[in-house]
Design a protein around this motif. Structure first.
Motif, short mmCIF file in Angstrom:
data_model
loop_
_atom_site.label_atom_id
_atom_site.label_comp_id
_atom_site.label_asym_id
_atom_site.label_seq_id
_atom_site.Cartn_x
_atom_site.Cartn_y
_atom_site.Cartn_z
N MET A 1 46.20 35.42 23.22
CA MET A 1 44.86 35.91 22.92
C MET A 1 44.79 36.38 21.46
O MET A 1 45.72 37.04 20.98
CB MET A 1 44.51 37.10 23.82
CG MET A 1 44.45 36.79 25.30
SD MET A 1 42.92 35.97 25.75
CE MET A 1 43.27 35.69 27.49
N ALA B 1 41.12 32.64 23.72
CA ALA B 1 42.41 32.15 24.21
C ALA B 1 42.70 30.82 23.55
O ALA B 1 41.82 29.94 23.48
CB ALA B 1 42.37 31.99 25.73
N LEU C 1 41.27 36.92 30.29
CA LEU C 1 40.14 37.16 29.40
C LEU C 1 39.37 38.40 29.83
O LEU C 1 38.98 39.23 29.00
CB LEU C 1 39.22 35.94 29.39
CG LEU C 1 39.73 34.70 28.66
CD1 LEU C 1 38.93 33.46 29.07
CD2 LEU C 1 39.67 34.89 27.14
N VAL D 1 37.57 38.17 22.38
CA VAL D 1 38.87 37.50 22.32
C VAL D 1 38.66 36.01 22.54
O VAL D 1 37.71 35.57 23.18
CB VAL D 1 39.85 38.05 23.37
CG1 VAL D 1 40.22 39.49 23.05
CG2 VAL D 1 39.27 37.94 24.78
#
Length: 263
Positions: free
Chosen positions: A1, A40, A79, A38
Motif C-alpha cells: 500500500m 494498492a 484497503l 491509499v
C-alpha cells in the motif's frame, strides 16, 4: 500500500471504468481534493484504491475499488483497514454496493437507509416556482448543508458552486454541474419536499432534453424525478460506523447527494 496521489489518477479512472462507474478524471480529481487515501500496487500497477474524505467530525470512505482480476484475495479488506485507520475515531460513512456489503458488515458498519440513482434525458416541467440562479450566499449554503448532513464541507461547496450553477431559494439550494455522462444535481438541500421538487424542476428546465443524474435517499423525490424522465438505474446502501449523536437533519434535509462518494 502507498499513499494515493495525483499520479495514480489515470489508473484509478481505469479501475472505475472496469467497475462500470462513469467517473471522469475530473470527477476523481474533485474527490481527491477533499481526501487522502491509499493505492494498492501489484507489479507496479494500481490494482486497488480507497479514499477518505475529511468533513470535520465525519469521514466519508469512498472510491473503494479492487481490480476484478485480483478479487477474492482479501485486498478489499486491506484497503478498508487502511482507510479506517486514516479516519481514526470519527464517525465513518460510506455507500455500499451489494458486492461490498458483506465486507462492510464484518467491519461493523450498519445500514441506515438506501440511496437511489436516477438518470436519463430530463424533460422540463411546466414551472419551478421561487428558484433563483443569481446572487447566492455561499455562507448560508454551507450552514444549510451542515444542518442537513452534519458535514463540514465548506471547501467542497465553494469548489462545486464555482464549477457549476447554483439554484436556490429561502428554503434550500442545489448545485448543477458536470459529472460522468452529463450533468448531476447535487447536493439538494431543503427544508421540505416541496422545495426539493422545485429545485429539481428548475434543473430540469435548465437541462431540458439533456442527460441529468441525481442520487437521492428520499423516495418521494425519486418518484418526482421519474415523472421528469429519469430512470432508476441502481443505487447503494448508506452505512455508518461509530455514529455520533444526530443533531443534524432537523431544520434542513439532504434530498440529493453531491455524489455517492462525497455524500
Amino acid at each position: 500500500m502507498v499513499d494515493f496521489c495525483a499520479d495514480h489518477l489515470p489508473a484509478a479512472v481505469r479501475l472505475s471504468q472496469q467497475a462500470g462507474w462513469p467517473h471522469r478524471a475530473q470527477d476523481w480529481a474533485l474527490t481527491l481534493s477533499q481526501s487522502t487515501g491509499v493505492a494498492a500496487l501489484h507489479e507496479g500497477e494500481v490494482v486497488g484504491t480507497a479514499l477518505v474524505s475529511d468533513f470535520g467530525d465525519v469521514a466519508a470512505l469512498n472510491m473503494i475499488i479492487v481490480d476484478e482480476g485480483l478479487r477474492g484475495r482479501r485486498l478489499g479488506r486491506r484497503l478498508m483497514d487502511a482507510a479506517i485507520a486514516r479516519a481514526g475515531a470519527r464517525e465513518m460513512r460510506l455507500i455500499a454496493t451489494q458486492d461490498g456489503l458483506p465486507l462492510y458488515e464484518k467491519l461493523g458498519f450498519k445500514a441506515t437507509g438506501d440511496v437511489a440513482q436516477l438518470q436519463g434525458m430530463v424533460q422540463a416541467p411546466l414551472s419551478a416556482d421561487g428558484v433563483k440562479t443569481d446572487g447566492y450566499d455561499l455562507d448560508r449554503m454551507i450552514a444549510m448543508d451542515r444542518a442537513a448532513s452534519g458535514l463540514e464541507r465548506s471547501d467542497l461547496l465553494k469548489r462545486i458552486s464555482e464549477q457549476g450553477q447554483v439554484l436556490f431559494s429561502d428554503q434550500g439550494f442545489a448545485i448543477l454541474r458536470d459529472f460522468g455522462r452529463g450533468k448531476v444535481l447535487g447536493p439538494i438541500v431543503a427544508q421540505n419536499l416541496e422545495t426539493a421538487r422545485s429545485l429539481l424542476a428548475a434543473a430540469a428546465q435548465s437541462e431540458n432534453g439533456s442527460f441529468l443524474r441525481i442520487d437521492t435517499p428520499v423516495p418521494e423525490l425519486g418518484a418526482f424525478a421519474q415523472e421528469l424522465g429519469l430512470d432508476p438505474v441502481g443505487g447503494g446502501i448508506c452505512m455508518v460506523l461509530h455514529p455520533q449523536d444526530a443533531t443534524f437533519g432537523k431544520t434542513f434535509q439532504t434530498y440529493g447527494l453531491v455524489s455517492q462518494a462525497l455524500g
